[in-house]
Design a protein around this motif. Structure first.
Motif, PDB file in Angstrom:
ATOM      1  N   ALA A 215       0.970  -1.067   0.050  1.00 16.74           N
ATOM      2  CA  ALA A 215      -0.023   0.081  -0.045  1.00 16.74           C
ATOM      3  C   ALA A 215       0.908   1.312  -0.195  1.00 16.74           C
ATOM      4  CB  ALA A 215      -0.896  -0.074   1.249  1.00 16.74           C
ATOM      5  N   ILE A 216       0.541   2.195  -0.848  1.00 18.04           N
ATOM      6  CA  ILE A 216       1.181   3.371  -0.945  1.00 18.04           C
ATOM      7  C   ILE A 216       0.144   4.569  -0.891  1.00 18.04           C
ATOM      8  CG2 ILE A 216       3.251   2.485  -2.230  1.00 18.04           C
ATOM      9  CD1 ILE A 216       2.015   3.646  -4.578  1.00 18.04           C
ATOM     10  N   ASN A 217       0.771   5.835  -0.729  1.00 13.28           N
ATOM     11  CA  ASN A 217      -0.066   7.255  -0.598  1.00 13.28           C
ATOM     12  C   ASN A 217       0.061   7.887  -1.903  1.00 13.28           C
ATOM     13  OD1 ASN A 217       2.458   8.458  -0.445  1.00 13.28           O
ATOM     14  ND2 ASN A 217       2.490   8.713   1.845  1.00 13.28           N
ATOM     15  N   CYS A 218      -0.591   9.188  -2.043  1.00 12.40           N
ATOM     16  CA  CYS A 218      -0.478   9.766  -3.242  1.00 12.40           C
ATOM     17  C   CYS A 218       0.732  10.082  -3.596  1.00 12.40           C
ATOM     18  CB  CYS A 218      -1.516  10.917  -3.372  1.00 12.40           C
ATOM     19  SG  CYS A 218      -1.448  12.061  -1.936  1.00 12.40           S
ATOM     20  N   PHE A 219       1.387  10.736  -2.554  1.00  9.56           N
ATOM     21  CA  PHE A 219       2.883  11.138  -2.419  1.00  9.56           C
ATOM     22  C   PHE A 219       3.918   9.953  -3.363  1.00  9.56           C
ATOM     23  CE2 PHE A 219       7.009  11.533  -0.372  1.00  9.56           C
ATOM     24  CZ  PHE A 219       7.512  12.508  -0.856  1.00  9.56           C
ATOM     25  N   HIS A 220       3.814   8.716  -2.871  1.00 10.61           N
ATOM     26  CA  HIS A 220       4.756   7.878  -3.421  1.00 10.61           C
ATOM     27  C   HIS A 220       4.056   7.543  -4.776  1.00 10.61           C
ATOM     28  CE1 HIS A 220       6.268   8.000   0.846  1.00 10.61           C
ATOM     29  NE2 HIS A 220       7.475   7.968   0.035  1.00 10.61           N
ATOM     30  N   ALA A 221       2.885   7.594  -4.857  1.00 11.58           N
ATOM     31  CA  ALA A 221       2.324   6.985  -6.259  1.00 11.58           C
ATOM     32  C   ALA A 221       2.816   7.712  -7.342  1.00 11.58           C
ATOM     33  CB  ALA A 221       0.871   6.994  -6.218  1.00 11.58           C
ATOM     34  N   MET A 222       3.305   8.998  -7.196  1.00 14.19           N
ATOM     35  CA  MET A 222       4.023   9.630  -8.356  1.00 14.19           C
ATOM     36  C   MET A 222       5.330   9.875  -8.107  1.00 14.19           C
ATOM     37  SD  MET A 222       2.291  13.519  -7.392  1.00 14.19           S
ATOM     38  CE  MET A 222       3.521  14.578  -8.406  1.00 14.19           C
ATOM     39  N   ALA A 223       5.881   9.760  -6.964  1.00 10.53           N
ATOM     40  CA  ALA A 223       7.268  10.226  -6.587  1.00 10.53           C
ATOM     41  C   ALA A 223       8.330   9.022  -7.276  1.00 10.53           C
ATOM     42  CB  ALA A 223       7.483   9.971  -4.938  1.00 10.53           C
TER      43      ALA A 223
END
Length: 299
Positions: A215-223
């Motif tokens: 599971a990841i958050n929005c920040f790491h989805a694009m980072a």
């Protein structure tokens, strides 16, 4: 007594100001397009910027761009903050090319393009926008104490994402467009495919779930697009790495990491490249504007 006198004099001073200057220490925004929907304001700005890059002549090759975004409220509360990014491929003129599967091809001023957005949130966020970020005593400091569960995620479209910001009258920040290489575009497509596969879930606090990609958050989805970067923030906890701060951190990673620097074809200045869209009822009201340059929206 002296403090009371100062407060009284300040109040009298504010009352004597014209309506447009009712909040003299507030950064001013452009109200000329305040009645234009936010989505149209954003896409108009993207189109103008990209068309200027393409020029008047024939476009002989595919061109690729990223437009990073963030939104946040006045208190930069994590439950009201989000980082997301739009990726665009402008197709070469009068040339048969292999289209990217699953991404709609559209046309603007005789230019064909494909675009998608990486905007990772709980799959039911439009119906239930109460985001669980930190739950339980000590959850911010100790990730094992956070009781927020991973949930199925969804990558929302740009219009859907901006509407989420409009719903809570957030300040929206936009960077770019920045031109990137085809490799950069392909990395973005692969990240979108991963998110759409259902193999990975959403969790706002992903300190325990990011490494194994459960599971990841929005920040790491694009980072990073291929790697999930460190937390950043205070003591490496990720604290305050959300909203504008979060996307700024992503751009710093893109700029400073050697491998990712190769996909960027132009310099990135994460502070001076910001352009904002802020909600306001009118120029004589107080509104949240953290940008040097911003336009007002109302819907």
């Amino acid at each position: 007594m002296l403090s009371f006198v100062r407060l009284l004099l300040t109040s009298l001073f504010l009352l004597t100001l014209p309506a447009q200057a009712a909040w003299p220490f507030q950064r001013q925004a452009d109200f000329s397009r305040q009645d234009v929907p936010l989505y149209q304001q954003v896409t108009d700005r993207i189109k103008v910027k990209i068309l200027a890059r393409l020029g008047e002549g024939k476009n002989t090759r595919d061109r690729f761009f990223i437009i990073p975004f963030a939104y946040e409220n006045r208190g930069n509360d994590p439950g009201y903050s989000h980082s997301f990014m739009t990726v665009i491929r402008v197709l070469a003129d009068n040339k048969q090319t292999r289209l990217t599967r699953g991404i709609t091809t559209r046309t603007f001023k005789d230019r064909e393009f494909q675009a998608f957005t990486i905007s990772w949130l709980p799959h039911d966020f439009t119906a239930d926008p109460d985001l669980c970020v930190f739950k339980g005593f000590g959850a911010r400091l100790f990730p094992t104490w956070n009781q927020c569960p991973p949930v199925p995620g969804k990558s929302f479209k740009l219009d859907e994402t901006l509407q989420l910001g409009v719903n809570v009258k957030n300040a929206i920040c936009m960077w770019g467009p920045y031109e990137i290489t085809k490799e950069g575009f392909d990395l973005g497509v692969r990240r979108l495919r991963l998110l759409e596969s259902g193999k990975i879930k959403y969790r706002a606090d992903d300190r325990l779930t990011r490494k194994d990609q459960t599971a990841i958050n929005c920040f790491h989805a694009m980072a990073g697009l291929t790697d999930f970067y460190p937390n950043g923030g205070l003591f490496g906890t990720g604290f305050k790495m959300w909203g504008v701060n979060g996307t700024s951190r992503v751009l710093m990673e893109y700029r400073d990491t050697a491998r990712l620097r190769k996909i960027l074809l132009e310099p990135v200045d994460e502070k001076n490249d910001r352009y904002g869209f802020v909600y306001s009822e009118g120029p004589d009201t107080r509104y949240y504007n953290l940008f040097k340059h911003a336009s007002v929206y109302r819907r």
